[in-house]
Enzyme design. Structure first.
Site, PDB file in Angstrom:
ATOM      1  N   TYR A 199       0.845  -1.204   0.000  1.00 29.08           N
ATOM      2  CA  TYR A 199       0.000   0.000   0.000  1.00 29.08           C
ATOM      3  C   TYR A 199       0.872   1.243   0.000  1.00 29.08           C
ATOM      4  O   TYR A 199       2.043   1.204   0.357  1.00 29.08           O
ATOM      5  CB  TYR A 199      -0.961  -0.006   1.197  1.00 29.08           C
ATOM      6  CG  TYR A 199      -0.369   0.325   2.526  1.00 29.08           C
ATOM      7  CD1 TYR A 199       0.082  -0.681   3.376  1.00 29.08           C
ATOM      8  CD2 TYR A 199      -0.258   1.640   2.969  1.00 29.08           C
ATOM      9  CE1 TYR A 199       0.622  -0.383   4.618  1.00 29.08           C
ATOM     10  CE2 TYR A 199       0.277   1.955   4.204  1.00 29.08           C
ATOM     11  CZ  TYR A 199       0.722   0.933   5.030  1.00 29.08           C
ATOM     12  OH  TYR A 199       1.265   1.230   6.250  1.00 29.08           O
ATOM     13  N   CYS A 200       0.261   2.321  -0.442  1.00 30.30           N
ATOM     14  CA  CYS A 200       0.940   3.622  -0.358  1.00 30.30           C
ATOM     15  C   CYS A 200      -0.114   4.617   0.101  1.00 30.30           C
ATOM     16  O   CYS A 200      -0.920   4.307   0.961  1.00 30.30           O
ATOM     17  CB  CYS A 200       1.547   4.005  -1.700  1.00 30.30           C
ATOM     18  SG  CYS A 200       0.344   4.114  -3.039  1.00 30.30           S
ATOM     19  N   ASP A 201      -0.112   5.828  -0.447  1.00 26.00           N
ATOM     20  CA  ASP A 201      -1.142   6.790  -0.050  1.00 26.00           C
ATOM     21  C   ASP A 201      -2.505   6.384  -0.588  1.00 26.00           C
ATOM     22  O   ASP A 201      -3.500   6.395   0.107  1.00 26.00           O
ATOM     23  CB  ASP A 201      -0.764   8.186  -0.546  1.00 26.00           C
ATOM     24  CG  ASP A 201       0.495   8.697   0.113  1.00 26.00           C
ATOM     25  OD1 ASP A 201       0.486   8.871   1.339  1.00 26.00           O
ATOM     26  OD2 ASP A 201       1.504   8.859  -0.596  1.00 26.00           O
ATOM     27  N   THR A 204       1.941   2.174  -5.261  1.00 29.68           N
ATOM     28  CA  THR A 204       1.863   0.746  -5.004  1.00 29.68           C
ATOM     29  C   THR A 204       1.977  -0.047  -6.297  1.00 29.68           C
ATOM     30  O   THR A 204       2.587  -1.114  -6.340  1.00 29.68           O
ATOM     31  CB  THR A 204       0.528   0.421  -4.315  1.00 29.68           C
ATOM     32  OG1 THR A 204       0.540   1.033  -3.043  1.00 29.68           O
ATOM     33  CG2 THR A 204       0.319  -1.074  -4.170  1.00 29.68           C
ATOM     34  N   PHE A 234      -3.395   4.149   2.336  1.00 30.87           N
ATOM     35  CA  PHE A 234      -3.516   4.644   3.700  1.00 30.87           C
ATOM     36  C   PHE A 234      -4.679   5.629   3.824  1.00 30.87           C
ATOM     37  O   PHE A 234      -5.341   5.706   4.853  1.00 30.87           O
ATOM     38  CB  PHE A 234      -2.194   5.313   4.110  1.00 30.87           C
ATOM     39  CG  PHE A 234      -2.064   5.510   5.576  1.00 30.87           C
ATOM     40  CD1 PHE A 234      -1.917   4.408   6.421  1.00 30.87           C
ATOM     41  CD2 PHE A 234      -2.080   6.774   6.142  1.00 30.87           C
ATOM     42  CE1 PHE A 234      -1.801   4.581   7.796  1.00 30.87           C
ATOM     43  CE2 PHE A 234      -1.978   6.958   7.509  1.00 30.87           C
ATOM     44  CZ  PHE A 234      -1.831   5.862   8.333  1.00 30.87           C
TER      45      PHE A 234
END
Lengths: 453, 453, 453, 453
Positions: C411-413, C418, C440
């Site tokens: 995951y990323c923002d 990602t 996130f």
């Protein structure tokens, strides 16, 4: 935050598109609203609020057109009895994403004028920008001659000195007009300004007190085009919905002549030199970029309007210029442009062109020099000796002052307004009319003598 | 002479703009008429005539919209009782500058179908072009199944063999449709053709006599999308005037969900792979370029339509696709595109993707292979063993044939129509659905076995 | 005066076009210079001066390209030994029509950094604007980690507090970057700002003294993409002249595979969901709008670059993104876009997609959660429990930390970075890789627990 | 198949883009090649072949420019020793997707001229189209006066009657030129034609035998502009590569005057009426749309060229017109357009304008009537009594025939070429020069007497 300034050229009208998150607001939209819909799509936001800083008199506002398409709400000052929209007053707040817009009543230009401060809560709780409508411009303040000048000027003083300037030097000022607008005579051409910069440099703010401000404002003379009356009514009641830009019909010579018999208004939108070289008799010369400034002085709202251009390119531009001023009585163009006319073996009219050197050399008493600049330019900048000043907008009313039996040499600042004047004179039967190209600007550059009262 | 072909992509509709001198005519205009107004301006001509070759059933004709803006007259065959326009019949002639357009009644596709021959009197007195509507295409002839097939086919034979072909081999043929249209199954993709080329190469014309022609026509099976009925009514009575393209509103997740509760139709216009990777539950997948072909099968004309795209770019294209088919019930888009949905922590649906190799390797009896191509492709090109054919347009009606407890592997020609089918299955509660990417095209390319009845 | 801000999106670079009379200057031009030539034509002015506020490290400057076309002179700070242009120093003045531009040396970000004040003599003798380069941004100051951090930070303090802030609250600030730039971590997204607004709201300026400023600056950790080194060299020596945008060749599957064998870099520019649904094995996923941010991390300057898109539309945008970063090694695209690949019966790769709810429900020890956000986000915003942080830019170097035998959920923002990470993992042989869509951002929105050190 | 005709307006040059599958070919590309790159991208195909139907003499071919960008191969007839590309001969075949292109040697216009037949194997094995270069046009055949007229005409007869016409009536003919081209005097303005239509209607084909054909051809007199020589050399050796369109610099009055001293060529691209109303002394008048036709007669390839327009809009169009004819010596424009000149108090020149009625009424022996139309128009259409014919292209060489002491009234077809002639006369010191607007066209329309030898 999203910020876009949408300029309508020449009438020098500014509207603003501000947004945050998936939401946006428009301040003082123009009537051809496609630009706002494109911004909505570009930024993937929804326009939810439309603000009018005041009831405009110099162009038709696009709030209803935009609201009609989008369903957004319209807000304006509650001191005028508008036929549409919602009244707002001092302290009313609106949230557009993380933006907070707050109403500041700033009467003076009109009684219901408002300014709107903007905070971007994402970056801070301080005022970032203020949309000042026609209260405060870059280099000038709003005109106060639409009502009782003294009362209006006093109100404007209070609005500026007690409400706007205290916002702080670092606040960015977004006015409703730029240079060239009829809503202020000395508006500068800065894209943006700040409270601090205006405090230092704006001539109208360099006064000792309210009294001096009122006195100074009272001296200002600004032109009042006849179309202002129409704008006031449209903007109070809400103008007709257009849905799309009007289409200019392609006309033959025969059709044009038929319409001309029925009082159609023929507008030659070519350049002054082209008009000089040949034109349709009884057409009025208003160069393309001059349309936003002069159709309001020269055309009526009833008789159909026909345009003459060279190649009928970018007609869309001409249409936008006109509908922004409420001219929906647009009919068409001569198919093929002006050359169709002379290829069709029709009669043409002429206007002579002279340089400033020609006038200097050839001037004698057979010549009547007509200066068609604004009266305040005549006074402030001076003029050519023996010239007679009639503002081009007043020429039709003051023709008695222009002798029929003389050679009329007309000048303005550079030769454009002169072409309008020359076309009026030709229509009224003056035979020998000359456009002094380059006008007062070239006269000065040539170093020729200038007279000043 | 001026000649412009205006193509509406994917529905493969052709309209034509022809002119001479300062005059022009439009044949079979589409509903988004801006293109004709631009041509009028580009060529500096006046559109005076609008012709309809027949009452269309596959798109909404723009004649009324165009006439409403321009005031031009509309002409169509007089064998149908249109609610607007003027009836014309065999031999009627029209002059457009130096062009002579002459009506040729060519029934068959419909009873009131006309063709129009064009002579350019400036170059000669010979027929130069013929606008054949849906009578004769490049590589095919019009479908004859909108009425009594035998009678219609016989009429069409007469129209083609006794009226069109005798015009001469050198005459250019301008049909109303190109490849991909539902108005003929075998239309080729040649931009233009000639009587001579069609006589030699058009399969439908290689018949001994009228009887054989009728027999062959009777065998043709073509899809009949449900929206055809709507088109017939609109085109007979005249569709609503649009004035301008509808605007798609920007919607939040919350608004979208509200509308979804109220039966809004959510159309995911992204590509099949993107839909597979994640989508809004209960949305229907129709890729952007597939909209013109499939909205007419999948959407109704009442409930509002919402589009999901990646970036909401070029929405104008989507709007045009839809209004050409009479879908004026367009509502909006999800602001920010699909990523707004998952950033908003919403549930998403999935469709598996397989290559043809995956199916070849993994096939067992837990799998139900669904072929959603047109029935005639299934028959003519063959299919994968054990597959079950249901044309995607019929899937909703024939769901009983698809077992709920199996893994459904769907394929079509290449994977696009499959995505539509997969989205329907997911909406109807099928849990394991796979799009075999590349479809029958890739299956053949891989050299895997093909079954043919 | 004429003022236009030219923004290069995503790298968030600002250049400025200012003019007066028939003359103009450009500050920090980008490499695709057509925009400046169009402005020159639009305003009928001649660009005579080109200023560089500093030797950039985050994009290739277009000064030489522009000068090569126009013959205008280039000016930059004289504290660096540039291979081209003219050195300027504190107090140097330049006239552009009625504008006066004055150099203010403002080292800190780099040693030769300059700011440029602008006075519009037509409106006043006061400073109206200041172009601050990478010294002062809206909401942040320039990074000081390209040399000795303490010395650089001290210089920057002096530049800002002793040179820029004293210009006065009302001065408009025009920085070289907007939000998203790597040249400052906390740059806000205001289009413009003022000295006054920054004094009040810019966090970096809220310090007691120089010492505190230096201390705070020293704590800042900003990413340093590998391509910065290349930019420094190009911008010191002058980059190659392009003459026109490179053309992307249309490639067949066969050609693409040949190039792939020869180390070509295949960049899949589709959206993360599309990449998930199917992609060319061994391609790297960088969504279109992410190219300006990530090609510099992921691609080299030698091997040819091939792009995969859905429809190969607007390739021009992709080309611009790349050449602005010095990537001239652009080769082509797969003709027909990604669907060509699967229609050709080629193998495809997959990445799973999960919602945050899926992770919450299904998490167990067979799963390795990989967080690929910037380290400072991990620290400041917190993270999902049990996650392991590796900034996506470092992933290739730190693969040893990621277990090969687990299911990797990345995951990323929000899901874009990602996809890059997932594509790297797939290339490196990880079998089960999942993109947690929404990242996130969605995790927080769902109200799931967040861990913070 | 993909088919696009790319027209270069006014020089009336046609190039063709044909494709199939993922491949395409271009026939006779022009020098500004962006249009082909856009088509490549639009259709997602790769241009692999470039054909030249012959070594052109009326424009610069873009083959090398295109090949340089794409790497595609160039093919042309092998009867000329080109410095680049590959020679082809009768019967050579090329596959472009499903298209088969076959070479047909068709000498006559030039010795190495080829035609190219096209079969679309997807639809049939019959010839569908033929690209005839300058052998066969709509309404005319190629000119045969670039070598021995009799031999060339004989060859052309064989090429047309023995090779092209036998292809069959239904074959579509795609020639290299349309109406207005200097490559044939009677080319019609049909967008396309067919073998059958030409057989019936083309005047040049209505001959009994080869002998009559040769006789007729020998009588044809066509203008031979001086720039043809330059084109021949460039197109044999390959012209310089441009990379991108040249940029027109913005010049001040001072700079323009400096360049004028150094023999710069000042071209006034405004309309004849505008030129009449005022112009820069010693500038040559060639209206914008006349540039492609007259720069080749009036300008040299060495001295820099400066354009005067009204608003400097769409300069790109002017640049394209010129580089297509090999004029790379383009320098700039007067910043601000013509009004800059008179605002700057500069001297201006004038040309009178008259209607045909003026001439009819005022004609006396103080007047010299100059007819500047092509000699064959003078002969075929007749002329005004007492007029003297000098083709505008020859005027500079034949000035001795025009008396210096008379009032010169010039006319042409409608007034455009007259403006060129008038500007030449003014440059050469003629004092009283009048443009009879509407020219011979208006004269006829007015019903005034026409003289015919």
């Amino acid at each position: 935050m999203i910020f876009e300034k949408v300029k309508s050229e020449i009438i020098a009208h500014n509207s603003y598109f501000v947004g945050s998150g998936n939401q946006a607001a428009v301040i003082d939209p123009r009537r051809d609203i496609d630009v706002y819909l494109e911004l909505e799509e570009k930024y993937n936001v929804k326009i939810t609020h439309i603000f009018e800083t005041h009831r405009n008199e110099d162009y038709v506002i696009g709030s209803l057109e935009l609201s009609n398409t989008l369903g957004a709400e319209i807000y304006h000052g509650d001191k005028l009895d508008f036929s549409y929209g919602n009244g707002v007053k001092d302290g009313d707040k609106f949230e557009v994403g993380m933006l907070e817009l707050e109403i500041l009543e700033t009467p003076g230009h009109t009684d219901e004028s408002i300014s709107i401060t903007l905070k971007d809560k994402e970056s801070s709780n301080e005022v970032y920008m203020v949309f000042t409508g026609d209260a405060l411009f870059a280099g000038d303040v709003g005109r106060t001659d639409f009502g009782d000048k003294e009362r209006m000027s006093g109100n404007l003083y209070d609005s500026i000195f007690n409400k706007l300037l205290p916002l702080g030097d670092g606040v960015i000022v977004c006015p409703a007009h730029g240079k060239g607008s009829l809503c202020g005579g000395a508006i500068g051409d800065l894209e943006f300004t700040t409270i601090g910069y205006e405090k230092k440099t704006n001539a109208a703010l360099q006064v000792k007190n309210k009294k001096e401000f009122i006195e100074q404002r009272s001296k200002i003379k600004l032109e009042m085009p006849p179309y202002f009356k129409k704008m006031e009514i449209l903007n109070k009641n809400g103008p007709p919905i257009l849905h799309s830009l009007p289409h200019l019909k392609q006309l033959t010579i025969g059709e044009l002549k038929e319409y001309q018999k029925k009082e159609a208004q023929i507008v030659d939108a070519r350049m002054p030199t082209a008009f000089s070289g040949g034109h349709i008799p009884n057409s009025i010369s208003i160069w393309r970029k001059g349309l936003p400034l002069f159709v309001g002085w020269m055309l009526n709202y009833e008789d159909p309007i026909i345009f003459i251009t060279d190649l009928n390119r970018q007609l869309d531009e001409i249409v936008r210029y006109c509908i922004r001023l409420g001219y929906d009585n647009l009919l068409g163009v001569l198919a093929g442009g002006f050359s169709t006319w002379y290829k069709g073996a029709q009669e043409i009219g002429h206007v002579n062109t002279w340089t400033v050197h020609d006038l200097k050399k050839k001037y004698d008493e057979s010549i009547f020099i007509l200066d068609v600049r604004e009266e305040n330019k005549w006074e402030q900048e001076g003029h050519i000796e023996d010239a007679h000043n009639i503002w081009v907008g007043d020429l039709k009313q003051r023709l008695a002052e222009v002798p029929k039996d003389k050679h009329i040499v007309v000048y303005c600042d550079s030769g454009y307004k002169t072409s309008i004047a020359a076309s009026i004179l030709k229509m009224k039967g003056y035979e020998k009319v000359t456009n002094m190209l380059g006008g007062f600007m070239a006269w000065k550059k040539a170093g020729y003598p200038i007279e000043k009262e």
